[in-house]
Design an enzyme around this catalytic site. Sequence first.
Site, PDB file in Angstrom:
ATOM      1  N   SER A   1       0.826  -1.204   0.000  1.00  0.00           N
ATOM      2  CA  SER A   1       0.000   0.000   0.000  1.00  0.00           C
ATOM      3  C   SER A   1       0.869   1.267   0.000  1.00  0.00           C
ATOM      4  CB  SER A   1      -0.960  -0.050   1.198  1.00  0.00           C
ATOM      5  OG  SER A   1      -1.953   0.943   1.102  1.00  0.00           O
TER       6      SER A   1
ATOM      7  N   ASP B   1      -9.769  -4.183  -4.934  1.00  0.00           N
ATOM      8  CA  ASP B   1      -9.143  -3.214  -4.018  1.00  0.00           C
ATOM      9  C   ASP B   1      -9.790  -1.839  -4.214  1.00  0.00           C
ATOM     10  OD1 ASP B   1      -7.442  -1.520  -2.583  1.00  0.00           O
ATOM     11  OD2 ASP B   1      -5.641  -2.636  -3.157  1.00  0.00           O
TER      12      ASP B   1
ATOM     13  N   HIS C   1      -8.066  -5.149  -0.424  1.00  0.00           N
ATOM     14  CA  HIS C   1      -6.796  -4.424  -0.365  1.00  0.00           C
ATOM     15  C   HIS C   1      -5.655  -5.217   0.283  1.00  0.00           C
ATOM     16  CE1 HIS C   1      -4.031  -1.122  -0.223  1.00  0.00           C
ATOM     17  NE2 HIS C   1      -4.042  -1.050   1.095  1.00  0.00           N
TER      18      HIS C   1
END
Length: 283
Positions: A112, A228, A258
């Site tokens: 991320s 996501d 995610h």
Amino acid sequence: MHQEGQLTLPTTSAAAGAALYCQSWTPEAPAKAVIILVHGYDEHSGRYKYFAEHCVKNGFAVHTLDHWGHGKSDGENGFIPDFSVYHDGLDALIEQLPSDEKTMPLILVGHSLGGLIGATYLLENQSHFAAAVLSGPAIKATEEPSGFMKGLSKLLSKVAPKMGVLALDASGVSRDPKVVADYLADPLVSGTKISARLAAEMMANMERVQSQAAKITLPLLLLHGEQDSLTAPEGSVFLNKHAGSIQKQLKIYPELFHEIFNEPEKDTVLTDMTDWLESILAL
């Protein structure tokens, strides 16, 4: 073996003197390689215990830290004085590796925001690493901001840098209700909005990675959940297309949200990762 520790950011850092919490997991036998793990926004290294245990079982050592402003480290939630502070933390983490591990292949794994931190770090430091894995990297926003919003973000970064501007939707973390519940109940997850400064820094660094992607030439594995809602899978598709790496692979998991390392299919994802790493190390 699991160890905890602390490192201090150098005097040259925009957060000089800050103490960062770090931890490591190492196999009993000598490791085949060392993973430098870079976590995402508003989480912390402790959420990667399962990830680390999988890696250790497969012969990898794992070293990680809580970024400035995250987890057990110093700093303000949701804010960063400058994006380079994240890189300073990685520099310090790598510098304090045990001497025997400094000669082993290093692998960067970023998730991320950690994928964005990792990608920008590679632009300057990829010679340190044998390979990199980016999981759900924040390379493209799920909704591309307009020119007006980019301008406003830059302005707010200067005049109201700590103002919260963007909240994460915890329900997008995982399809596993327990993962979401644990995330919401975690005292080290602050729930703080991304500040104007951090948002502007993220946008600037996303643009930097997109414009300089061809500079990344080391073996690269990109992993992303197709569902996501927090970071756009198109960012991983873009990097796979434009990175200069000869050895690169993109895996999009159709149903996954995610945090692909915390989805019900996490064992498959983790095995895909370590199998790929072993194939690269065998070359």
